[in-house]
Design a protein around this motif. Structure first.
Motif, short mmCIF file in Angstrom:
data_model
loop_
_atom_site.label_atom_id
_atom_site.label_comp_id
_atom_site.label_asym_id
_atom_site.label_seq_id
_atom_site.Cartn_x
_atom_site.Cartn_y
_atom_site.Cartn_z
N ARG A 61 -22.77 -35.24 -7.69
CA ARG A 61 -23.53 -34.80 -6.51
C ARG A 61 -22.63 -34.61 -5.30
N GLU A 62 -21.69 -35.56 -5.11
CA GLU A 62 -20.79 -35.47 -3.95
C GLU A 62 -19.91 -34.23 -4.01
N ILE A 63 -19.33 -33.97 -5.17
CA ILE A 63 -18.45 -32.81 -5.32
C ILE A 63 -19.24 -31.51 -5.19
N ARG A 66 -20.08 -31.05 -1.56
CA ARG A 66 -18.89 -30.78 -0.72
C ARG A 66 -18.41 -29.34 -0.86
N TRP A 67 -18.46 -28.81 -2.10
CA TRP A 67 -17.92 -27.46 -2.33
C TRP A 67 -18.99 -26.44 -2.74
N ASN A 68 -20.23 -26.80 -2.53
CA ASN A 68 -21.35 -25.87 -2.77
C ASN A 68 -21.35 -25.31 -4.20
N LEU A 69 -21.23 -26.20 -5.16
CA LEU A 69 -21.24 -25.81 -6.57
C LEU A 69 -22.66 -25.85 -7.12
N LYS A 70 -22.92 -25.00 -8.10
CA LYS A 70 -24.20 -25.06 -8.81
C LYS A 70 -24.22 -26.24 -9.79
N ASN A 266 -18.57 -12.82 -8.74
CA ASN A 266 -19.70 -11.96 -9.13
C ASN A 266 -20.23 -12.29 -10.53
N ILE A 267 -19.57 -13.20 -11.24
CA ILE A 267 -20.00 -13.60 -12.57
C ILE A 267 -21.00 -14.74 -12.43
N PRO A 268 -22.20 -14.64 -13.01
CA PRO A 268 -23.27 -15.62 -12.78
C PRO A 268 -22.89 -17.07 -13.06
N TYR A 291 -13.98 -19.84 -5.70
CA TYR A 291 -13.87 -18.83 -6.76
C TYR A 291 -14.81 -19.06 -7.95
N PHE A 292 -15.36 -20.26 -8.09
CA PHE A 292 -16.22 -20.57 -9.23
C PHE A 292 -17.38 -21.44 -8.78
N ASN A 293 -18.42 -21.53 -9.62
CA ASN A 293 -19.61 -22.28 -9.22
C ASN A 293 -19.88 -23.52 -10.08
N SER A 294 -19.00 -23.81 -11.05
CA SER A 294 -19.17 -25.00 -11.89
C SER A 294 -17.80 -25.62 -12.17
N LEU A 295 -17.77 -26.96 -12.22
CA LEU A 295 -16.51 -27.66 -12.45
C LEU A 295 -16.72 -28.76 -13.49
N VAL A 296 -15.76 -28.90 -14.41
CA VAL A 296 -15.73 -30.00 -15.37
C VAL A 296 -14.43 -30.75 -15.17
N THR A 297 -14.52 -32.07 -14.93
CA THR A 297 -13.32 -32.89 -14.76
C THR A 297 -13.64 -34.31 -15.18
#
Length: 311
Positions: A61-63, A66-70, A266-268, A291-297
């Motif tokens: 939730r925090e990340i 912070r970076w407006n990720l989906k 522009n990629i969903p 540059y992206f809307n999802s992150l895995v770490t």
């Protein structure tokens, strides 16, 4: 109040259905429902969830905020074993990819060790009508992490089809890069990638032993340290990215056969995958670029990322 407490105890502590409580206490089901609602309003109910996964949800939730990720997915770190941690990240990325795929999708990918690990952990009995397409040119001497090899492997796992790119990631000069990019076969691959439904991308470091693309090229450690001192922190789709997320103006970027990072927005569904202490600054820079809307770490990387940015 006593009756409310009794109903709440039977419902939440003993797991009784409202209809069972009504029969036992000679009440109507509607009355039991009202008593439970009244107990909530009076603050008589406190729900505690005891799970080791809660710390991951908080980091996610925090990340994401912070970076407006989906979407942000944080997996467990394995103390003392970077390879085991990478494997956990690969599993998480594979799961997120499977949740995102639909028949008819085009999936665009980059190269890299993290994506290779994701594909290794991909297990499905389902067949998908999908096409896999490269986001960049290939890197010589790195067959098992090369984008064409990974596109083929991912297509095989999903029973889809792969489009290959017959061009290097790094051209010798800007003029050579322009000639390569003007080829119809290369243009077709890039156009296909721009229209993808899903993109999966690794994030690379520039300095240090894990700077895959730029240690594979004739770029000395001295030069890579110079790039770092100039503000470069990340490699994303082969592009060198500054700390604030902007693309570096150095000549290396002008010689790349790759889709520009800005086109990825522009990629969903765009999923970036990275883990490890050496990837904290690269991840932060790529996140700053939006540059992206999802992150895995992994958990340790996520914690360090948030604390470093807070500083």
């Amino acid at each position: 109040m006593r009756l409310i407490a009794q109903v709440l105890s039977l419902h939440y502590e003993e797991g009784r259905l409202q209809s069972q409580i009504a029969k036992e206490l000679a009440l109507s089901t509607a009355k039991v429902n009202r008593l439970i609602k009244q107990g909530r309003e009076l603050g008589m109910i406190q729900i505690t969830i005891n799970s080791p996964l809660l710390k991951y949800f908080d980091l996610e939730r925090e990340i994401a905020k912070r970076w407006n990720l989906k979407k942000c997915l944080v997996v467990s770190s394995v103390t003392g074993s970077p390879q085991a941690t990478l494997n956990e990240v690969g599993k998480g990325a594979a799961s997120l990819l499977m949740d995102s795929i639909r028949d008819g999708d085009t999936i665009a990918i980059s190269g890299g060790k993290t994506l290779s690990t994701m594909i290794e952990n991909l297990s499905t009995a389902s067949k998908f009508d999908v096409r896999i397409t490269p986001l960049t040119g290939g890197v010589q001497g790195q067959h098992y992490t090369d984008v064409n090899h990974l596109a083929t492997e991912l297509a095989n796992k999903l029973s889809g089809e792969a489009t290959l790119i017959h061009a290097p990631l790094h051209a010798t000069t800007e003029e050579e890069r322009d000639i390569i990019m003007s080829l119809k076969s290369v243009q077709a691959v890039m156009d296909q990638s721009r229209q993808a439904d899903i993109a999966i991308v690794g994030i690379g470091a520039v300095a240090g032993a894990d700077s895959t693309y730029y240690t594979a090229q004739p770029v000395s450690e001295v030069e890579r340290q110079r790039l770092y001192r100039s503000g470069v922190r990340s490699e994303f789709l082969g592009h060198l990215i500054q700390k604030d997320g902007s693309a570096s103006g150095n000549t290396y970027n002008s010689r790349l056969v790759s889709m520009p990072p800005r086109d990825l927005v522009n990629i969903p569904v765009s999923i970036a995958i990275a883990s490890g202490p050496e990837k904290v600054e690269p991840i932060a820079a790529a996140l700053n670029g939006g540059y992206f809307n999802s992150l895995v770490t992994d958990e340790h990387t996520a914690n360090t990322l948030l604390h470093k940015e807070a500083d």
